[in-house]
Motif scaffolding. Structure first.
Motif, mmCIF file in Angstrom:
data_model
loop_
_atom_site.group_PDB
_atom_site.id
_atom_site.type_symbol
_atom_site.label_atom_id
_atom_site.label_comp_id
_atom_site.label_asym_id
_atom_site.label_seq_id
_atom_site.Cartn_x
_atom_site.Cartn_y
_atom_site.Cartn_z
ATOM 1 N N ILE A 1 -43.231 -10.335 -29.091
ATOM 2 C CA ILE A 1 -44.470 -9.946 -28.419
ATOM 3 C C ILE A 1 -44.896 -11.007 -27.397
ATOM 4 O O ILE A 1 -45.690 -10.736 -26.507
ATOM 5 C CB ILE A 1 -45.586 -9.604 -29.443
ATOM 6 N N LEU A 2 -44.315 -12.204 -27.509
ATOM 7 C CA LEU A 2 -44.618 -13.235 -26.507
ATOM 8 C C LEU A 2 -43.820 -13.020 -25.221
ATOM 9 O O LEU A 2 -44.072 -13.667 -24.211
ATOM 10 C CB LEU A 2 -44.325 -14.636 -27.074
ATOM 11 N N GLY B 1 -47.058 -5.861 -43.456
ATOM 12 C CA GLY B 1 -46.415 -4.868 -42.600
ATOM 13 C C GLY B 1 -45.305 -4.095 -43.296
ATOM 14 O O GLY B 1 -45.159 -2.889 -43.099
ATOM 15 N N PRO C 1 -58.651 -7.010 -43.299
ATOM 16 C CA PRO C 1 -58.354 -7.217 -44.721
ATOM 17 C C PRO C 1 -58.964 -8.516 -45.241
ATOM 18 O O PRO C 1 -59.083 -9.507 -44.517
ATOM 19 C CB PRO C 1 -56.823 -7.327 -44.772
ATOM 20 N N ILE D 1 -55.051 -11.209 -48.888
ATOM 21 C CA ILE D 1 -54.139 -10.241 -49.503
ATOM 22 C C ILE D 1 -53.278 -10.953 -50.548
ATOM 23 O O ILE D 1 -52.716 -12.014 -50.269
ATOM 24 C CB ILE D 1 -53.225 -9.601 -48.434
ATOM 25 N N GLY E 1 -43.918 -5.279 -38.674
ATOM 26 C CA GLY E 1 -43.513 -4.353 -39.746
ATOM 27 C C GLY E 1 -42.579 -4.970 -40.768
ATOM 28 O O GLY E 1 -42.291 -4.373 -41.806
ATOM 29 N N ILE F 1 -40.812 -3.492 -33.893
ATOM 30 C CA ILE F 1 -40.367 -4.574 -33.001
ATOM 31 C C ILE F 1 -40.210 -5.818 -33.873
ATOM 32 O O ILE F 1 -41.159 -6.222 -34.550
ATOM 33 C CB ILE F 1 -41.415 -4.847 -31.893
ATOM 34 N N ILE G 1 -45.715 -3.679 -34.716
ATOM 35 C CA ILE G 1 -45.373 -5.090 -34.472
ATOM 36 C C ILE G 1 -45.807 -5.818 -35.739
ATOM 37 O O ILE G 1 -46.984 -5.768 -36.108
ATOM 38 C CB ILE G 1 -46.156 -5.675 -33.264
ATOM 39 N N GLY H 1 -59.134 -10.347 -39.720
ATOM 40 C CA GLY H 1 -59.375 -10.710 -41.127
ATOM 41 C C GLY H 1 -60.855 -10.582 -41.456
ATOM 42 O O GLY H 1 -61.698 -10.586 -40.570
ATOM 43 N N GLY I 1 -43.201 -8.066 -42.061
ATOM 44 C CA GLY I 1 -43.951 -9.105 -42.786
ATOM 45 C C GLY I 1 -44.438 -8.645 -44.151
ATOM 46 O O GLY I 1 -44.093 -7.560 -44.626
ATOM 47 N N PHE I 2 -45.244 -9.490 -44.774
ATOM 48 C CA PHE I 2 -45.761 -9.243 -46.131
ATOM 49 C C PHE I 2 -46.542 -7.912 -46.175
ATOM 50 O O PHE I 2 -46.149 -6.956 -46.850
ATOM 51 C CB PHE I 2 -46.636 -10.439 -46.516
ATOM 52 N N ALA J 1 -48.799 -8.398 -36.952
ATOM 53 C CA ALA J 1 -48.018 -9.635 -36.757
ATOM 54 C C ALA J 1 -48.883 -10.841 -37.065
ATOM 55 O O ALA J 1 -50.104 -10.755 -37.118
ATOM 56 C CB ALA J 1 -47.486 -9.711 -35.335
#
Ligand SMILES: NC(=O)c1ccc[n+]([C@@H]2O[C@H](COP(=O)([O-])OP(=O)(O)OC[C@H]3O[C@@H](n4cnc5c(N)ncnc54)[C@H](OP(=O)(O)O)[C@@H]3O)[C@@H](O)[C@H]2O)c1
Length: 300
Positions: A52-53, A13, A164, A167, A8, A30, A6, A115, A10-11, A71
């Motif tokens: 996911i909501l 992902g 992380p 980033i 995947g 997803i 979930i 984070g 994004g930045f 996500a």
């Protein structure tokens, strides 16, 4: 391995997804927008349209070895009012709860991303044994601590936590900072004398790949480079690398008024962290040990 992700697209992902494809893992992502352009070869991934909501609408029947959560809640930079903060808090809870419920339903290992939010003073350096500091925007994730603690007490699913640092790389919101530097300006919000850990997106994605393949269940990992640096040092180096010749300092008192306390507390928090555990236990080594090598790699 069969992997469900979930976030995947994004930045962070998408960098993880690229690595999983290269390593021939069977990856399913997803996404709310499967028709969007993606930075990896879409033909090598199964895309499930979903949110996911709305977990009851997710059409997932297969078995997976790992569920990865990278996500991010919908969030635009700028002032956050107390009312908006409460709304975001509710949404954050749903993102985490629905993800954990999905991992329970699938009976698979969950790799959860939060984070590296730790408030340190002077020479203090935080490690994974510290409690996450829920201050500023990180306070949105208070529910995360309760949920993780519940998973650990009940031993309900195999869990790995990834924390992380900030980033950086070509992509995501970081592109805005690069564009600003290219337009000639470096902006130091609040002066930038506070320490803020960083990690290059390639190194961060490598850390996830190690966690996925080695499955150090029950562990949490801070992912940061080898140098605890101030915001000012990082930003001035970024500015110089992209040709900025003007530095604008926004004093703390103005920043607090303009941006509100939540973002202000995030931007001015002092954080020094250690990457000892991920190096020792997963054998991770950053290709970019400091921002100096990392920023050089961003100049295309
Ligand atoms: N960036 C950083 O500096 C940083 C630092 C520390 C921790 N983190 C954590 O790392 C993770 C990734 O951050 P990022 O900067 O890579 O985020 P990002 O670029 O904003 O990526 C957001 C991702 O979340 C997915 N997403 C958002 N809402 C969703 C929903 N309702 N249902 C399904 N997918 C949804 C998006 O997928 P679609 O749009 O395709 O649906 C997209 O793939 C986050 O958990 C963040 O808290 C980031």
């Amino acid at each position: 391995m069969k992997i469900l992700q979930i976030g995947g697209t994004g930045f962070l992902g998408s960098h993880i997804a690229k690595r999983l494809i290269e390593r021939n893992h069977e990856l399913t992502i997803i996404t709310r927008n499967p028709d969007n352009e993606m930075s990896f070869d879409k033909s090598k991934v199964k895309l499930i349209k979903g949110d996911i909501l709305q977990p009851n609408d997710l059409n997932i029947s297969e078995k997976y070895d790992v569920l990865i959560y990278t996500a991010m809640i919908p969030f635009k930079p700028g002032r956050i009012s107390n009312r908006k903060f409460k709304e975001l808090e509710k949404i954050t809870r749903q993102y985490f709860q629905n993800t954990i419920d999905l991992a329970k339903k699938l009976s698979c290992t969950l790799i959860l991303t939060s984070g590296a939010s730790f408030e340190t003073k002077g020479d203090e350096v935080a490690d994974e044994n510290w409690a996450i500091t829920r201050k500023g925007m990180a306070a949105l994730g208070k529910c995360y601590d309760e949920m993780v603690s519940e998973i650990k007490i009940s031993n309900s699913i195999p869990l790995i936590e990834m924390l992380p640092a900030q980033i950086y790389g070509n992509g995501g919101m970081f592109n805005k900072l690069i564009s600003m530097a290219k337009s000639g300006r470096t902006i130091l919000l609040g002066g930038g004398n506070n320490f803020l850990p960083r990690v290059h997106v390639d190194d961060c994605a490598d850390a996830f790949l190690l966690a996925i393949e080695k499955q150090p269940v029950g562990k949490r990992f801070i992912i940061c480079d080898d140098l605890n640096a101030t915001v000012k040092d990082f930003m001035l180096h970024l500015g110089a690398a992209f040709g900025a010749n003007k530095t604008i300092i926004i004093p703390k008192i103005i920043l607090r008024m303009v941006i509100g306390k939540h973002i202000y507390n995030t931007l001015t928090m002092n954080t020094k962290v250690s990457n000892k555990r991920i190096k020792m236990e997963l054998g991770w080594q950053p290709k970019y040990p400091t921002y100096k090598e990392g920023i050089k790699s961003l100049i295309l």
